[in-house]
Write an enzyme that holds these catalytic residues in place. Structure first.
Site, short mmCIF file in Angstrom:
data_model
loop_
_atom_site.label_atom_id
_atom_site.label_comp_id
_atom_site.label_asym_id
_atom_site.label_seq_id
_atom_site.Cartn_x
_atom_site.Cartn_y
_atom_site.Cartn_z
N ALA A 4 107.56 78.55 58.16
CA ALA A 4 106.98 77.53 57.29
C ALA A 4 106.16 78.15 56.16
CB ALA A 4 106.10 76.58 58.10
N THR A 5 105.56 79.33 56.39
CA THR A 5 104.80 79.96 55.32
C THR A 5 105.71 80.28 54.15
OG1 THR A 5 103.17 80.88 56.83
CG2 THR A 5 103.38 81.95 54.71
N GLN B 126 103.87 70.85 61.97
CA GLN B 126 103.34 70.32 63.22
C GLN B 126 103.88 68.94 63.56
OE1 GLN B 126 101.42 71.84 65.35
NE2 GLN B 126 100.69 73.60 64.21
N SER C 152 108.92 74.65 60.71
CA SER C 152 108.66 75.90 61.40
C SER C 152 109.34 75.91 62.77
CB SER C 152 107.15 76.06 61.59
OG SER C 152 106.88 77.16 62.41
N HIS D 230 108.74 78.00 65.49
CA HIS D 230 107.99 78.24 66.72
C HIS D 230 106.95 77.18 67.03
CE1 HIS D 230 104.16 80.23 65.18
NE2 HIS D 230 104.86 80.08 64.09
N THR E 185 120.49 87.99 54.58
CA THR E 185 121.33 87.58 55.69
C THR E 185 120.61 86.55 56.53
OG1 THR E 185 122.29 89.79 55.78
CG2 THR E 185 122.59 88.40 57.71
N CYS F 258 95.33 81.41 62.26
CA CYS F 258 95.30 82.28 61.08
C CYS F 258 93.89 82.45 60.52
CB CYS F 258 96.27 81.79 60.03
SG CYS F 258 96.12 80.06 59.64
#
Lengths: 89, 445
Positions: free
Chosen positions: B115-116, B223, B243, B245, B283, B369
């Site tokens: 997502a970043t 989220q 995202s 994870h 890739t 973070c």
């Protein structure tokens, strides 16, 4: 088709639960058991034989997934969680 | 002659081998990892209640990924052989699975590293492409650091950014948003569900406002995806960050949704061979993409069941804690929220001490973070939390695999340690004696 007999469904249910008990990881084990029970309970009144066959096939596929993942969990096992004590889930 | 053969057979067939982590050095808890104190059981692992930081892989997701980590290792961009074709087929299937979760077309999904990267692509990409006519961006003060940092770097390039404040409940004021538009506003970025306090922004309304003014609307849905229903057409979303994870998928993969009708153009961040419609060269990691796709499909199937369960467990956690312990504040709106993210401030208790005391439960105060810095969370500051309450906040995360037992254990330990720490606190003693702490004049010695 005899594929969707009551006995077969029950056999599958028991097999799924038995296999799920073998999960080493607490969270996976409890989730699998809980989810299986709730899913079978939710679908217990279905009468359409096509739908039943679809669900039975899904259950068989999930049984294989659980079996593989249980095995992988055993290959890479780790310590128990703080709330697991012998005799608990 | 027969004897050596028999011996060889015995040596060669050891039976099913149990390779456990404890049997050899390598992956496993390091020497510094905490275990429960003094039980003598050895290092039992703590409970995981930090699902906003990351989530475990769902076994169904790992199962879908393994073939592509072992047998089917082709590069999806190899056009000339079966290894490439089967890999490409898997990636395209995953793309469709992601698209189905959000009501998009599979051609609108671009795989990224997370997502970043998606946030960076969406914000910087759109801003730079349309910079000749749009130089203004609107976002909020409670966005994820990568959004805020992307905006900051765009300011250095000559863009103007309005950081909308949030109300005490964590939601933006729609009137303030409308007032913030300027003739050259090109992009609005508001996250759907906040990762620290769990509040859900009025995405439907924001989408309407942006569409009416023909301004692109980007939302960081990391989220929210797979936990609450999201539809990019219903909500008039033009760009969305996803995202892996956070939804029981693998780490290192994400996606960005880029609308095709009406078309949203982006200046790509990463140059190269033109993969992913030229927007993100490189890739595509087939196993990770397959994992993301499987995670999205599982999430879509389990969304209702998970949401119901998580709501019940969240209700249980909050009710139990608040009934036993006074002076606890829930940060963020009580109604417009995702139930699985609960941020509580325990007055007169220092947050770090409480976290250290709760070492059998994996929790955090503030987002992963920002947890290295000593500053209290900027999100809590934005909702107007008092400095001292901000330092006493803990975030509880409840997810698909959380059990009632784990919630009860966490609640019990939390209550126990909050009471203990308060007993030791002179501030608490003063409060019990009826002294108003704000009226105290602290003297220098």
């Amino acid at each position: 088709m005899a594929a969707a007999s009551r006995a077969q469904v029950l056999r599958l249910y028991r097999a799924l639960l038995r296999e799920s008990q073998r999960f080493g990881g607490y969270n996976y084990r409890t989730y699998a058991i809980r989810r299986i029970r709730d899913a079978f309970r939710e679908n217990k009144n279905i009468t359409d034989s096509e739908k039943i066959e679809e669900l039975v096939n899904k259950a068989k596929a999930n049984l294989e997934i659980i079996h593989r993942q249980v095995t992988i969990g055993q290959l890479y096992s780790t310590q128990k969680l703080v709330i697991e004590s012998p005799g608990n889930t | 002659m027969l004897l050596w053969r028999r011996l060889a057979a015995l040596r060669a067939a050891p039976g099913p081998r149990r390779l456990s982590v404890a049997a050899r050095p390598g992956p496993g808890p390091g020497p510094s990892s905490p275990g429960p104190s003094g039980d003598g059981d050895g290092a039992l692992r703590p409970l995981y209640m930090d699902v906003q930081a990351t989530t475990p892989l769902d076994p169904r997701v790992l199962d879908s990924m393994l073939p592509y980590l072992t047998a089917y290792y082709g590069n999806p961009h190899s056009r000339t052989h079966a290894y490439g074709w089967e890999s490409e087929a898997a990636v395209e299937k995953a793309r469709q699975q992601v698209a189905d979760l959000i009501g998009a077309d599979s051609r609108e999904i671009i795989f990224t590293s997370g997502a970043t990267e998606s946030n960076n692509m969406a914000i910087k990409g759109v801003a730079r492409f349309y910079k000749s006519r749009n130089k203004h961006i609107i976002t909020t003060q409670t966005e994820h650091k990568c959004v805020l940092d992307s905006c900051r770097s765009l300011e250095a390039e000559g863009f103007r950014v309005t950081y909308l404040p949030v109300q005490k409940n964590g939601l933006i004021d729609l009137k303030e948003l409308e007032a913030a538009f300027q003739p050259d506003t090109g992009l609005v970025s508001v996250m759907t569900v906040n990762n620290e306090i769990g509040v859900k922004q009025p995405i439907h309304d924001i989408g309407e406002i942006c569409r009416a003014r023909k301004v692109f609307f980007h939302t960081d849905a990391a989220q929210a995806i797979g936990k609450i229903p999201m539809d990019v057409n219903d909500m008039k979303i033009d760009l969305m960050s996803i995202s892996g994870h956070k939804i029981y998928g693998p780490k290192g993969v994400g996606a960005v949704y880029v609308r095709r009708r009406p078309r949203v153009r982006l200046e790509p961040l990463q140059s190269g061979g033109g993969q992913e419609r030229g927007l993100r060269s490189g890739t595509v990691p087939t196993p990770l993409a397959v994992g993301l796709g499987a995670a999205c499909e599982v999430a879509q199937q389990e969304m209702e069941y998970d949401h119901k369960r998580i709501s019940q467990l969240a209700e249980r956690l909050v009710t139990k804690i608040m009934s036993e312990v006074p002076d606890v504040v829930m940060n963020g709106d009580k109604e417009h929220r995702y139930p699985g993210c609960i941020n509580l401030s325990f007055a007169y208790v220092e947050g770090e001490s409480l976290l250290m005391a709760l070492k059998d439960v994996a929790l955090s105060s503030g987002s992963a973070c920002t947890s290295a810095s000593l500053e209290p969370s900027y999100v809590l500051r934005a909702i107007g939390t008092d400095e001292d309450l901000a330092h006493s906040s803990i975030r509880f995360g409840i997810g698909r695999f959380t059990t009632e037992e784990e919630v009860d254990y966490t609640v019990q330990k939390c209550i126990q340690h909050v009471k203990r720490l308060r007993e030791m606190s002179p501030l608490w003693e003063m409060v019990q004696d009826g002294i108003d702490l704000k009226s105290i004049k602290w003297t220098q010695h």
